[in-house]
Every structure is written in C-alpha cells, then in structure tokens.
Design an enzyme around this catalytic site. Structure first.
Site, PDB file in Angstrom:
ATOM      1  N   LYS A 114       0.822  -1.212   0.000  1.00 43.99           N
ATOM      2  CA  LYS A 114       0.000   0.000   0.000  1.00 43.99           C
ATOM      3  C   LYS A 114       0.853   1.258   0.000  1.00 43.99           C
ATOM      4  O   LYS A 114       0.515   2.244  -0.647  1.00 43.99           O
ATOM      5  CB  LYS A 114      -0.947   0.012   1.209  1.00 43.99           C
ATOM      6  CG  LYS A 114      -2.087  -0.975   1.086  1.00 43.99           C
ATOM      7  CD  LYS A 114      -3.086  -0.788   2.218  1.00 43.99           C
ATOM      8  CE  LYS A 114      -4.160  -1.870   2.201  1.00 43.99           C
ATOM      9  NZ  LYS A 114      -5.055  -1.791   3.360  1.00 43.99           N
ATOM     10  N   LYS A 197      -5.129 -11.029  -6.730  1.00 45.63           N
ATOM     11  CA  LYS A 197      -6.398 -11.162  -6.014  1.00 45.63           C
ATOM     12  C   LYS A 197      -7.331 -10.016  -6.402  1.00 45.63           C
ATOM     13  O   LYS A 197      -6.865  -8.904  -6.703  1.00 45.63           O
ATOM     14  CB  LYS A 197      -6.161 -11.190  -4.502  1.00 45.63           C
ATOM     15  CG  LYS A 197      -5.758  -9.872  -3.927  1.00 45.63           C
ATOM     16  CD  LYS A 197      -5.928  -9.777  -2.415  1.00 45.63           C
ATOM     17  CE  LYS A 197      -5.517  -8.360  -2.009  1.00 45.63           C
ATOM     18  NZ  LYS A 197      -5.668  -8.004  -0.646  1.00 45.63           N
ATOM     19  N   LYS A 200     -10.395  -4.038  -4.034  1.00 42.13           N
ATOM     20  CA  LYS A 200     -11.015  -2.749  -4.365  1.00 42.13           C
ATOM     21  C   LYS A 200      -9.961  -1.712  -4.712  1.00 42.13           C
ATOM     22  O   LYS A 200     -10.235  -0.780  -5.452  1.00 42.13           O
ATOM     23  CB  LYS A 200     -11.925  -2.271  -3.227  1.00 42.13           C
ATOM     24  CG  LYS A 200     -11.239  -2.128  -1.901  1.00 42.13           C
ATOM     25  CD  LYS A 200     -12.216  -2.219  -0.730  1.00 42.13           C
ATOM     26  CE  LYS A 200     -11.451  -2.603   0.520  1.00 42.13           C
ATOM     27  NZ  LYS A 200     -12.225  -3.336   1.499  1.00 42.13           N
TER      28      LYS A 200
END
Ligand code: TYM
Length: 334
Positions: A114, A197, A200
């Site tokens: 992230k 995967k 969102k």
C-alpha cells in the site's frame, strides 16, 4: 460448555463489498454463527489509514453494516459493531505498539504494497501501525479463531506473536488466536487478471464483481472474464488461472465440488460455463442486494442494531483492557 469465540473485521472503504470479500470471509462469518460465539466489526479506524471523505465514510459504514446483516448475520446470535464505537481498540493498540519491533512492523507485506502505491512520503504512520490495531481488535475479545482471506495471514501471525510475547512478559492475559482460512476461496482472483487477487484498491472495475451490483453488469463482467485459448474447462491454477478462478467461484456458490463441474462442462466451452456462472452469481446476490436496500431505508433501526452490538462489545473489551492495565502496572485512578 461455552462456544469458541470468533472475531473478524471488514473495512468500509467501498460502496459495496465484492465477491472476494463474500467468499473469502463473509460467508464463513455467517456459517460460524451456528457453532461459535461470533463478533464482527466494521473497521472504520482502519479505513482512515488511507484518506477518506467524511460524509462518504459515514455512508459507507452504514452500507457495510447493512450488507453484513443482509448477507445473513443475525443480530441475536452475532455481535455486529462499528470499531470506533468501542474506545478500547486504539487503547490496546498503543500498548501492543510498545511491544512491537520497528523491524517486525516493517516486514508487513500489505504495508509495503500500500505504501509503495502512494510513495513512502504519502504513507501515514497509521498505515504502518495498521496490523497492530488489527491485533488489538482480535485480542480484546479473546478470539480463538479469525475467519479471513489469505491476504490477512501475515497479520494474524503478528497477532499471535504479540499475544504470546505479552503473555510471556506480563503473565497469561490473551488467548492466542488461530487463522480460519478456507482453501479454494481464500484468494478469489481479479476477473481481468486472475493471477492477482480481486481487490477494491488494485483491480479495475471490470475485474471486480460487487455484491450490490446490477445483474446485467454482473453478467457482462463474467462473460468478459479473461480465460485462455485451449477451451478446456479444467482447474489448473498455474496453466489456467482464469478458468480455475471461475470454477472456484461457481463451486463455492453452487455448493458443488470443482471436479463435478469439470465433468458437467466437459466439451461445453467457456461460453456456457460463464453464462451459467453469471446466473448463479446473480441469484446469490439478488436477495442480499434487496435486503441491504431495505435495511438502508431505515437508518435509525440500523443504527440501533449497531448501538446494541457496540454495547455488548464494549463490556467485553473493557474487561480485557482492565486486565491489561493491571498487568502493565498502570496505577488505577483513585
Ligand atoms: P478487508 O476489508 O480488506 O477485507 C475483508 C475480508 O475479505 C477478505 N478478502 C478476500 N478473500 C478472498 N479473496 C479476495 N480477493 C479477497 N479480498 C478480500 C479479506 O481477507 C478479509 O478477510 N485487515 C482487514 C480488516 C480487519 C480485520 C481485523 C480482519 C481489521 N481488523 C480483525 C480480521 C480481524 C482487511 O483489511 O480486510
């Protein structure tokens, strides 16, 4: 005998949960209600580790809670609550942060992923300490098991390490929890790039199927899902990740094992598989979407359910935190 305890959480960072959240986590949450003492939270404190617009966060927190009830969580058997309603979560997080090594926290893959996206300067300290807050969520409730997808495994290992470390230093305080990760559904792939995967934050809209999505849009996305050119309906993760992903979704939703689907679709081609799968998904999500809309139409009732959940969660969290304060040697207020 009391039932084993379960806790899990989900972030309110989208207008709908997706099919990866549903198959990897939510469905197990519902099933575990039958056999376990279940606690589920909408983790709004985790959500703010990345920038959120306040009005949107508030709305998405309600949408998240509504979907949990709509998917089958029963407020009479599960304690469903909003993380920020229970002040012990950040309180325990601080204590745990003080026994977490800086290097240990730096090794968390999700933080690396992230923070890499926005550049190291854009990443907040909150994003860095995110897994420690997650450990606090779990340890506050003496959870035995934590039902999650594969991407959370490392965070659960940290949670176990922190529980054991605290117990060793300060005496038995926390239950050491185990992961509850189901093979076959623990990593649902992106429809456009099935080797990653569904997520969102990383997937394109075409790669994601949302629970609250319009049926025609679901059909279109499944028909356009990336497969391969050999035309054989067979599960093979390495050679045929797209078809394997579709078969896994189908198997999980229809309750049929993958080998039986392989036999059923032998020689039928991908078009037929996708067409049938689309109907299976539309049929599974239609009733959840309708129930979610109904629950959202009565906000005060939804808020009342969440307040009742928070009250029950708070009682348990406060008792754990009192134990922790005592073990740490904090002077109680006179
Ligand atoms: P979150 O909100 O990203 O995802 C919620 C759950 O969905 C699972 N999941 C998937 N499973 C299979 N395939 C996928 N493609 C997929 N994408 C998501 C996740 O593994 C998760 O179980 N850190 C957590 C939230 C959290 C938490 C907790 C979980 C906070 N505190 C305490 C357990 C216990 C998260 O970000 O989940």
């Amino acid at each position: 005998m009391s039932r084993p305890r379960v806790l899990s959480g989900i972030q309110p960072t989208a207008d709908s949960f997706h099919i990866g959240n549903y198959l990897g986590a939510l469905r197990q949450w519902v099933a575990l209600q039958e056999t376990h003492d279940t606690f589920y939270c909408v983790v709004d404190l985790h959500a703010i580790t990345l920038p959120q617009e306040p009005a949107e966060l508030r709305a998405r927190t309600r949408v998240a809670a509504a979907q949990l009830f709509a998917a089958g969580l029963d407020p009479d058997s599960s304690t469903v609550f909003v993380q920020s309603h229970v002040p012990e979560h950040p309180a325990l997080e601080w204590v745990l942060a003080c026994i977490t090594g800086f290097g240990e926290a730096s090794r968390m893959i999700q933080f690396k992923d992230k923070s890499a996206k926005g550049g190291a300067d854009a990443a907040s300290v909150g994003l860095f300490t995110y897994p420690i807050l997650q450990a606090a969520d779990i340890l506050l409730y003496d959870a035995d098991q934590v039902p999650v997808g594969e991407d959370q495994r490392q965070h659960l290992e940290l949670t176990r390490d922190l529980a054991q470390r605290f117990n060793y230093r300060f005496g038995p305080t926390f239950v050491v929890p185990g992961p509850y990760i189901l093979p076959g559904v623990a990593k649902i792939g992106d429809l456009q790039d099935p080797t990653i995967k569904m997520s969102k934050s990383a997937s394109s809209p075409q790669g994601i199927i949302d629970i609250l999505e319009d049926p025609d849009s679901i059909r279109r996305k499944i028909m356009r899902a990336v497969t391969d050119t050999d035309g054989e309906v067979r599960a093979d993760e390495a050679a045929k990740p797209g078809v394997t992903n579709l078969l896994r979704i189908y198997a999980a939703l229809a309750g049929e094992p993958v080998p039986s689907l392989e036999r059923q679709y032998a020689g039928a081609g991908y078009g037929k598989l996708k067409k049938d799968l689309a109907e299976v998904v539309v049929d599974a999500f239609g009733p959840i979407r309708e129930r979610t809309e109904k629950l959202l139409a009565n906000e005060s009732e939804l808020d009342r359910l969440l307040a009742a959940g928070a009250e029950k969660a708070h009682r348990i969290a406060a008792a754990t935190m009192a134990r922790v304060r005592d073990r740490m040697g904090f002077l109680p207020p006179a």
